[in-house]
Design a protein around this motif. Structure first.
Motif, short mmCIF file in Angstrom:
data_model
loop_
_atom_site.label_atom_id
_atom_site.label_comp_id
_atom_site.label_asym_id
_atom_site.label_seq_id
_atom_site.Cartn_x
_atom_site.Cartn_y
_atom_site.Cartn_z
N SER A 253 0.83 -1.21 0.00
CA SER A 253 0.00 0.00 0.00
C SER A 253 0.86 1.25 0.00
O SER A 253 0.58 2.22 -0.72
N VAL A 254 1.91 1.24 0.80
CA VAL A 254 2.81 2.39 0.85
C VAL A 254 3.46 2.61 -0.50
O VAL A 254 3.60 3.75 -0.98
N ALA A 255 3.87 1.52 -1.15
CA ALA A 255 4.50 1.65 -2.47
C ALA A 255 3.56 2.27 -3.49
O ALA A 255 3.98 3.12 -4.30
N ARG A 256 2.28 1.89 -3.44
CA ARG A 256 1.30 2.48 -4.37
C ARG A 256 1.13 3.97 -4.11
O ARG A 256 1.04 4.78 -5.05
N GLU A 257 1.07 4.35 -2.84
CA GLU A 257 0.92 5.77 -2.50
C GLU A 257 2.13 6.57 -2.97
O GLU A 257 2.00 7.67 -3.52
N LEU A 258 3.32 6.02 -2.78
CA LEU A 258 4.54 6.74 -3.17
C LEU A 258 4.66 6.81 -4.70
O LEU A 258 5.15 7.81 -5.24
N GLU A 259 4.21 5.77 -5.36
CA GLU A 259 4.24 5.79 -6.82
C GLU A 259 3.34 6.90 -7.37
O GLU A 259 3.70 7.60 -8.32
N GLU A 260 2.15 7.04 -6.77
CA GLU A 260 1.26 8.13 -7.19
C GLU A 260 1.91 9.48 -6.98
O GLU A 260 1.89 10.35 -7.86
#
Length: 816
Positions: A253-260
């Protein structure tokens, strides 16, 4: 980072600057040339373009730009940096050198009538832009006429380094979502003219829809354009970026947020600061929040290495544990950390925040200048009629209040970037920018410059006074405010003599529509109040023809409010102006016609909402007339008419009325506590049955029936601040019962004490409206009592709309 407002840093040197130019000798700049004494700096060149373009729009005069000065009888406007003073003619150098020094972003403007010259000299390149802005605000510009006061000389530096406004491009706003790139460019320029140096934008994903019918570009493209526009004016770009993900601990989830965030940051040409709210929206524990911010900072610095992250302690249901952890992280002073933001729904007063954080940590204010209720700085003791009709997000010029709010806490922060949802707060924006530049600036000076520059120099005083009158319209009880009609007459007089370009000006139309709307509401309030009294008299009078006849007659009286409306021509004018504002700036004042977001800026939809108890009375009439027995009908009519009667020796209070507010205890004035963090406020909304977010104060009520209008306003103490209401002149030998109405936007767990004796322990409000309790005899033994309501930790606040204090002999037969 130290505060910049110190003696010697802010210098407003006026040799002779009148608040109006009416009696001042003017110098004609119609044939002036612009002398650019600095040719290599892009922002200085942009400032010269701003001057040239804005003059041409208003006058038709095309000022010619020269790169060097030569002797001539032609008037000259010199523009450049203080470091380039040697390029100025000797007399101009001499004149400006005698003026007090200026500092970062400051400027000097000197006018020499002898040599027909104007000099705009910036301490730095931003200073040139703000000097040009002040020049534009001071000049009188008409078709083929350009005038400047001959004795205008000023040396000025800003008090605070952060001066800006949020311009979020999203469907929830009342106008920004309909704008083109060019409209954003013009509005950002307008804000810069009034001294703003920062604009806060938003990412594509917020607590809103991604798009709507108005948006000309996808949000992902418009944010890039906004960043580019700001950079072209040398303004700082901030981004409000809430944490809306479902999980900030799981690596995926953190990776998805940072990618955005990476894709957003990479797309922006400029980003100087990131503002991450602790809540509203978002709801993270501080340890999780700051751990994520560390990761976010690394992504941010890949594309904007100098950018800082600012954080606010915004949280809807705060606990002491949450705050302790939050400030512990703040005081770590991480290298990516910029400062603390003080905004809406922050429980801790800004004075306490200043004490809790390390001395070198800056605070930025995030003032809500856009909302009139359910907000950080609601209109104090607002009349319910306005709350029902104007609602939360109306056109709301509040220049006097905004200056007072600004100046109450300005010394504790580095400036402000306002919370705005559209053009409804346009006047307030200019006031805040002017106050952030110089908190000593009189409101009338800002309003005159606003009127002169944006609307017409020939209506400077009239429009400035008209804006003040609109603020006076909304102060205090509407029923006795006959000044509302005079305000309309003043605006009508302006409209009659104004040329077409003024009548078509959206800033003028925003003032005019409010003048009509306020007057229409005032006349309706008087009319509908009288109809209610008449209907009640019918029901209480002779019923020789039977109760059904009386009920029907009362219905006819009440419904005549919309069958035979008062002043329909004023309503028609409001509707026409609403259409004009939609066509010019995309202002969405209705849901159906203008596709507004419901509950936001669509106050025209509320123009005919009932201002009396008609909906509740009509609802009760419909119930009573179905009863089969004449005696039952008459008994129910009597109960309806006696709803607020506390009986002999008793007391009744509706805390939307000024008379009842005299019972509310407060040791802090509004001027000291405009955000009501230490003192009670008036709130609005029925808020029963889990309706926690009630921004539109309508007649919708409880269990499918209409609510009494008294349930629509409450006295409120935020969070765990106690709410205290005092009664005296009681009979010490009598017992009392307290009946209390718990309605409102919040559903809080509350308990009540009477002189520190328990009346009831914590109960969950919002389930039913009316509660009744015995008052401890010891509490009234001295003939007076103070009732105190408190909330449990993490609650939003205590709310009370009505109180009946009933003597023992009068307790029977009183129902809600």
């Amino acid at each position: 980072m130290k505060k910049t407002r110190v003696n010697g840093v802010l210098i407003l040197f006026l040799l002779s600057l009148f608040s109006s130019n009416a009696f001042t000798q003017m110098m004609d700049l119609r044939h002036a040339r612009i002398i650019a004494i600095e040719q290599d700096d892009g922002l200085v060149s942009k400032s010269i373009v701003v001057l040239k373009e804005e003059v041409e729009k208003r006058t038709g005069i095309e000022l010619i730009i020269y790169n060097k000065w030569s002797t001539s009888d032609q008037p000259s406007i010199f523009i450049g940096l203080e470091s380039d003073m040697e390029a100025l003619p000797q007399d101009v150098r001499s004149m400006t050198s005698k003026m007090p020094p200026v500092y970062k972003e400051g400027y000097k403007i000197a006018v020499s009538k002898t040599n027909k010259t104007v000099a705009v000299i910036g301490a730095d390149k931003r200073g040139v832009l703000y000097g040009v802005g002040k020049l534009l605000r001071t000049m009188e510009m008409r078709t083929n006429q350009l005038l400047i006061p001959q004795d205008f000389n000023i040396s000025s530096s800003p008090a605070y380094p952060i001066r800006g406004h949020q311009l979020g491009y999203r469907p929830k706003t009342n106008s920004y979502d309909a704008w083109t790139v060019n409209q954003f460019d013009q509005y950002i320029r307008d804000l810069a003219v009034f001294g703003a140096n920062s604009i806060e934008i938003m990412p594509p994903r917020t607590d809103d829809d991604f798009t709507n019918i108005h948006m000309k570009l996808p949000a992902s493209q418009m944010m890039v354009e906004q960043s580019r526009i700001c950079d072209s004016y040398g303004m700082d770009v901030w981004m409000w970026y809430p944490n809306l993900g479902s999980d900030y601990t799981h690596p995926d989830s953190v990776a998805r947020e940072l990618e955005e965030r990476s894709s957003v940051f990479k797309a922006l040409p400029r980003l100087d600061h990131l503002f991450v709210p602790g809540g509203d929206p978002g709801d993270l524990e501080p340890d999780v929040l700051f751990e994520f911010l560390k990761k976010e900072a690394k992504v941010l610095h890949q594309f904007h290495p100098e950018a800082k992250i600012w954080v606010s302690p915004q949280v809807f249901r705060p606990t002491q544990k949450w705050f302790d952890a939050f400030y512990a992280h703040v005081n770590q002073e991480y290298d990516w950390f910029g400062g603390v933001v003080f905004g809406p729904w922050i429980k801790t007063p800004i004075e306490e925040i200043r004490e809790k954080i390390n001395p070198g940590i800056p605070i930025r204010r995030y003032p809500d200048i856009t909302h009139s209720l359910s907000s950080q700085y609601p209109i104090p003791k607002w009349d319910l009629a306005y709350a029902i009709t104007l609602g939360r997000e109306c056109i709301n010029p509040r220049p006097v209040d905004e200056k007072a709010i600004h100046n109450a806490f300005d010394h504790l922060a580095q400036g402000s970037i306002s919370y705005s949802e559209g053009t409804n707060d346009d006047v307030n924006k200019m006031v805040w920018s002017d106050q952030d530049w110089n908190p000593e600036t009189p409101v009338m000076e800002t309003l005159r410059e606003y009127a002169r520059y944006f609307i017409s120099p020939d209506l400077t005083h009239e429009i400035a006074s008209g804006m003040l009158a609109l603020e006076e319209n909304i102060m205090g009880p509407l029923m006795v405010n006959d000044g509302v009609l005079r305000t309309l007459q003043q605006w009508q007089d302006i409209a009659r003599k104004a040329p077409l370009f003024v009548k078509d000006n959206y800033r003028f139309q925003m003032g005019l529509i409010r003048a009509y709307f306020d007057a229409y509401t005032y006349r309706r309030l008087i009319y509908e109040t009288e109809l209610e009294h008449k209907a009640r008299a019918v029901l209480a009078g002779d019923q020789t023809q039977g109760s059904l006849h009386a009920l029907n007659e009362a219905r006819e009286v009440l419904t005549s409010a919309w069958k035979n409306p008062v002043m329909p021509e004023w309503k028609k004018r409001c509707l026409a102006l609403a259409d004009s504002l939609f066509n010019s700036i995309g202002a969405q004042l209705t849901v159906e016609k203008h596709h507004a977001a419901a509950g936001r800026g669509n106050f025209i939809d509320n123009i005919d909402l009932p201002l009396n108890d008609a909906m509740w009375l009509l609802d009760r009439i419909s119930v009573i007339e179905k009863l089969q027995s004449e005696s039952d009908r008459r008994a129910q009519i009597e109960e309806m008419l006696q709803r607020t009667n506390p009986g002999p020796g008793g007391y009744y209070d509706n805390f939307g009325s000024p008379r009842s507010w005299a019972r509310v205890r407060s040791n802090v004035s509004w001027a000291q506590d405009p955000g009501s963090l230490l003192s009670p406020r008036v709130s609005f909304g029925v808020g029963l049955k889990n309706q926690e977010w009630v921004h539109e104060v309508t007649a919708k009520g409880f269990e499918g029936s209409a609510s009494p209008v008294a349930w629509m306003n409450q006295v409120t103490a935020l969070y765990d601040q106690p709410l205290e209401i005092e009664y005296d002149n009681l009979d010490p030998k009598s017992g009392y019962t307290i009946r209390v109405a718990y309605t409102g936007r919040f559903r809080s767990r509350m308990k009540m004490l009477a002189d520190d004796l328990l009346v009831h322990d914590f109960i969950q409000t919002g389930i039913q409206p009316i509660y009744e309790f015995e008052v401890p005899m010891d509490a009234v033994a001295d003939g007076q009592v103070v009732f105190k309501w408190t909330c449990g930790e993490g609650e939003r606040g205590a709310q009370v709309s009505e109180v009946w204090l009933i003597k023992e002999e009068a307790t029977a037969g009183r129902n809600n």
